[in-house]
Design a protein around this motif. Structure first.
Motif, PDB file in Angstrom:
ATOM      1  N   GLY A  30      -2.178  -9.805  18.659  1.00 56.98           N
ATOM      2  CA  GLY A  30      -1.355 -10.928  18.934  1.00 56.98           C
ATOM      3  C   GLY A  30      -0.388 -11.371  17.866  1.00 56.98           C
ATOM      4  N   GLU A  31      -0.728 -10.748  16.675  1.00 53.35           N
ATOM      5  CA  GLU A  31      -0.036 -11.079  15.253  1.00 53.35           C
ATOM      6  C   GLU A  31       0.489  -9.904  14.517  1.00 53.35           C
ATOM      7  OE1 GLU A  31      -0.470 -13.835  11.461  1.00 53.35           O
ATOM      8  OE2 GLU A  31      -0.792 -15.001  13.444  1.00 53.35           O
ATOM      9  N   VAL A  32       1.586  -9.628  13.844  1.00 53.15           N
ATOM     10  CA  VAL A  32       1.869  -8.494  13.454  1.00 53.15           C
ATOM     11  C   VAL A  32       2.399  -8.798  11.882  1.00 53.15           C
ATOM     12  CG1 VAL A  32       3.718  -6.578  13.423  1.00 53.15           C
ATOM     13  CG2 VAL A  32       2.891  -7.226  15.433  1.00 53.15           C
ATOM     14  N   HIS A  33       1.639  -8.086  11.066  1.00 53.46           N
ATOM     15  CA  HIS A  33       2.075  -8.185   9.571  1.00 53.46           C
ATOM     16  C   HIS A  33       2.605  -6.654   9.291  1.00 53.46           C
ATOM     17  CE1 HIS A  33      -1.018 -11.740   8.847  1.00 53.46           C
ATOM     18  NE2 HIS A  33       0.022 -12.085   9.652  1.00 53.46           N
ATOM     19  N   VAL A  34       3.555  -6.890   8.239  1.00 48.06           N
ATOM     20  CA  VAL A  34       3.846  -5.589   7.694  1.00 48.06           C
ATOM     21  C   VAL A  34       3.907  -5.438   6.293  1.00 48.06           C
ATOM     22  CG1 VAL A  34       6.142  -4.231   7.157  1.00 48.06           C
ATOM     23  CG2 VAL A  34       6.047  -5.311   9.217  1.00 48.06           C
ATOM     24  N   LEU A  35       3.502  -4.290   5.998  1.00 50.02           N
ATOM     25  CA  LEU A  35       3.141  -4.103   4.207  1.00 50.02           C
ATOM     26  C   LEU A  35       4.263  -3.176   3.721  1.00 50.02           C
ATOM     27  CD1 LEU A  35       1.120  -4.069   1.639  1.00 50.02           C
ATOM     28  CD2 LEU A  35       0.455  -1.893   2.741  1.00 50.02           C
ATOM     29  N   VAL A  36       4.846  -3.768   2.726  1.00 50.45           N
ATOM     30  CA  VAL A  36       5.989  -3.154   2.029  1.00 50.45           C
ATOM     31  C   VAL A  36       5.420  -2.724   0.561  1.00 50.45           C
ATOM     32  CG1 VAL A  36       8.333  -3.269   1.078  1.00 50.45           C
ATOM     33  CG2 VAL A  36       8.011  -4.114   3.531  1.00 50.45           C
ATOM     34  N   ALA A  37       5.179  -1.463   0.294  1.00 51.11           N
ATOM     35  CA  ALA A  37       4.567  -1.169  -1.053  1.00 51.11           C
ATOM     36  C   ALA A  37       5.518  -0.438  -1.633  1.00 51.11           C
ATOM     37  CB  ALA A  37       3.263  -0.340  -0.684  1.00 51.11           C
ATOM     38  N   GLY A  38       5.972  -0.846  -2.854  1.00 49.83           N
ATOM     39  CA  GLY A  38       7.003  -0.005  -3.583  1.00 49.83           C
ATOM     40  C   GLY A  38       7.391  -0.766  -4.946  1.00 49.83           C
ATOM     41  N   GLU A  39       8.294  -0.187  -5.553  1.00 46.36           N
ATOM     42  CA  GLU A  39       8.664  -0.776  -6.837  1.00 46.36           C
ATOM     43  C   GLU A  39      10.148  -1.364  -6.984  1.00 46.36           C
ATOM     44  OE1 GLU A  39       8.706   0.289 -11.567  1.00 46.36           O
ATOM     45  OE2 GLU A  39       9.653   1.755 -10.453  1.00 46.36           O
ATOM     46  N   CYS A  40      10.203  -2.680  -7.123  1.00 39.93           N
ATOM     47  CA  CYS A  40      11.614  -3.165  -7.026  1.00 39.93           C
ATOM     48  C   CYS A  40      12.049  -3.235  -5.568  1.00 39.93           C
ATOM     49  CB  CYS A  40      12.497  -2.479  -7.979  1.00 39.93           C
ATOM     50  SG  CYS A  40      12.232  -2.794  -9.909  1.00 39.93           S
ATOM     51  N   ALA A  41      11.187  -3.515  -4.899  1.00 37.58           N
ATOM     52  CA  ALA A  41      11.414  -3.457  -3.331  1.00 37.58           C
ATOM     53  C   ALA A  41      11.503  -4.595  -2.882  1.00 37.58           C
ATOM     54  CB  ALA A  41      10.234  -2.489  -2.685  1.00 37.58           C
ATOM     55  N   ALA A  42      11.858  -5.638  -3.176  1.00 37.89           N
ATOM     56  CA  ALA A  42      12.095  -6.745  -2.758  1.00 37.89           C
ATOM     57  C   ALA A  42      13.247  -7.069  -1.601  1.00 37.89           C
ATOM     58  CB  ALA A  42      12.685  -7.929  -4.077  1.00 37.89           C
ATOM     59  N   ALA A  43      14.126  -5.952  -1.811  1.00 39.62           N
ATOM     60  CA  ALA A  43      15.363  -6.306  -0.672  1.00 39.62           C
ATOM     61  C   ALA A  43      14.607  -5.384   0.569  1.00 39.62           C
ATOM     62  CB  ALA A  43      16.505  -5.236  -1.099  1.00 39.62           C
ATOM     63  N   ALA A  44      13.769  -4.494   0.390  1.00 39.84           N
ATOM     64  CA  ALA A  44      12.950  -4.027   1.639  1.00 39.84           C
ATOM     65  C   ALA A  44      12.122  -4.948   2.205  1.00 39.84           C
ATOM     66  CB  ALA A  44      12.235  -2.726   1.164  1.00 39.84           C
ATOM     67  N   ALA A  45      11.402  -5.782   1.375  1.00 37.46           N
ATOM     68  CA  ALA A  45      10.475  -6.789   1.954  1.00 37.46           C
ATOM     69  C   ALA A  45      11.368  -7.898   2.585  1.00 37.46           C
ATOM     70  CB  ALA A  45       9.819  -7.550   0.915  1.00 37.46           C
ATOM     71  N   GLN A  46      12.477  -8.177   2.181  1.00 34.81           N
ATOM     72  CA  GLN A  46      13.537  -9.020   2.823  1.00 34.81           C
ATOM     73  C   GLN A  46      13.883  -8.743   4.228  1.00 34.81           C
ATOM     74  OE1 GLN A  46      14.352 -12.242   2.234  1.00 34.81           O
ATOM     75  NE2 GLN A  46      13.390 -12.590   0.147  1.00 34.81           N
ATOM     76  N   ALA A  47      13.939  -7.303   4.106  1.00 34.89           N
ATOM     77  CA  ALA A  47      14.554  -6.874   5.354  1.00 34.89           C
ATOM     78  C   ALA A  47      13.448  -6.572   6.400  1.00 34.89           C
ATOM     79  CB  ALA A  47      15.212  -5.200   5.101  1.00 34.89           C
ATOM     80  N   ALA A  48      12.493  -6.548   5.858  1.00 27.58           N
ATOM     81  CA  ALA A  48      11.061  -6.247   6.723  1.00 27.58           C
ATOM     82  C   ALA A  48      10.765  -7.810   7.523  1.00 27.58           C
ATOM     83  CB  ALA A  48       9.646  -5.979   6.147  1.00 27.58           C
ATOM     84  N   ALA A  49      11.039  -8.892   6.629  1.00 30.00           N
ATOM     85  CA  ALA A  49      10.918 -10.334   7.022  1.00 30.00           C
ATOM     86  C   ALA A  49      11.922 -10.534   8.248  1.00 30.00           C
ATOM     87  CB  ALA A  49      11.181 -11.248   5.845  1.00 30.00           C
ATOM     88  N   GLN A  50      13.008  -9.936   8.385  1.00 28.65           N
ATOM     89  CA  GLN A  50      14.002 -10.080   9.230  1.00 28.65           C
ATOM     90  C   GLN A  50      13.706  -9.502  10.677  1.00 28.65           C
ATOM     91  OE1 GLN A  50      16.735 -12.024   9.232  1.00 28.65           O
ATOM     92  NE2 GLN A  50      15.862 -12.730   6.945  1.00 28.65           N
ATOM     93  N   ILE A  51      12.696  -8.737  10.724  1.00 23.57           N
ATOM     94  CA  ILE A  51      12.490  -7.881  12.163  1.00 23.57           C
ATOM     95  C   ILE A  51      11.798  -9.059  12.982  1.00 23.57           C
ATOM     96  CG2 ILE A  51      10.899  -5.988  13.126  1.00 23.57           C
ATOM     97  CD1 ILE A  51      10.992  -4.490  10.216  1.00 23.57           C
TER      98      ILE A  51
END
Length: 310
Positions: A30-51
């Protein structure tokens, strides 16, 4: 139930296979979370939040996660795995490297190459090189799943507004180290994400002829280039272009097979393409059994004519 998708990214953007995996995850829980694991990956985390469809992004940022070493990423997943009923990875090189480690540490049976989610505990996956589909039911407390991207539509990459939660990055396990990475730069679309793919087989005869015949057609169509295993083994094309059971799985809108006989190994990697065009002078070639359009002709004459017509 909540599903966790382990994102594939380059520390700046999210890779397409993750979007397909999010769609699969939404069918599991019922609920989907996404793990963004990296270094200086704030931009990727922001992109994931837009999905669209993602409720929360878990962002782990640290030097141990910089290069995506499988041991460290697996440890990061395990650190938060207790919160989830499903752990989903794209069935890519990266996903296949991490998922088995997570499954083994959890002592759970992995479910590989899922192409359809029947229910939260029941899945379909291809077996026997895609000639049969197995329905698998799992009673594991945590389902560790790899998702074949071609089996699911991409989630919308923008329009979502998920919260971002920051968690501590795990320490470097010290079991492996990053040495180097060689990245081939190309103006062509990525093979596994391309809408059009032009592939060549052993019938092309040489690396020079492969480039001479296949490249102009791919240029005209704006397509990615693929190759059969036989062509790769013969040295006509590099390994990263191989399409098939032991290569890359593709499902473009248009797949053009030039001089490819259609061995089971190759068909397993491309038979889900929306439209398949086969060019082969052998009328008995197995590729014609899956082709929507077949041209029985000498590819050395037919392909240049096609290029000229385009």
């Amino acid at each position: 139930m909540t599903a966790l998708v382990i994102a594939e990214h380059d520390n700046a953007s999210i890779k397409t296979a993750t979007l397909n995996t999010v769609t699969a995850a939404a069918a599991c829980a019922g609920e989907v979370h996404v793990l963004v694991a990296g270094e200086c990956a704030a931009a990727a985390a922001q992109a994931a939040a837009q999905i669209v469809g993602v409720a929360k992004v878990v962002h782990a940022d640290g030097v141990s996660l910089k290069d995506g070493l499988a041991e460290n990423v697996a440890a990061q997943v395990l650190a938060i795995a207790g919160n989830y009923s499903h752990l989903l990875f794209a069935a890519t090189t990266g996903g296949k490297n991490v998922a088995p480690r997570v499954a083994a540490k959890l002592d759970m049976a992995q479910i590989s190459e899922v192409t359809r989610v029947v229910s939260s505990d029941t899945f379909e996956r291809p077996i026997y090189a895609g000639n049969a589909i197995a329905t698998v039911q799992s009673d594991e407390a945590v389902k560790v799943i790899t998702v074949r991207a071609t089996g699911f539509d991409e989630a919308m990459p923008t329009g979502g507004s998920a919260a971002i939660e920051t968690v501590a990055a795990v320490a470097d396990c010290g079991k492996s180290r990053f040495v180097s990475r060689e990245v081939m730069k190309s103006d062509r679309p990525e093979l596994t994400a391309a809408k059009i793919v032009v592939s060549g087989g052993r019938a092309l005869g040489s690396e020079e002829r492969f480039k001479e015949i296949i490249t102009p057609l791919a240029d005209k169509l704006g397509a990615a280039i693929g190759a059969s295993r036989a062509a790769v083994d013969a040295g006509y094309a590099p390994n990263d272009l191989q399409v098939g059971q032991t290569g890359k799985i593709v499902a473009p809108q248009l797949y053009v097979a030039c001089g490819i006989s259609g061995a089971i190994q190759h068909l397993a990697g491309m038979k889900d393409s929306k439209v398949i065009v086969a060019i082969n002078k052998d009328a008995e070639a197995p590729i014609f059994s899956v082709a929507d359009y077949g041209l029985e002709a000498d590819l050395f004459a037919a392909v240049p004519e096609l290029v000229k017509a385009l």
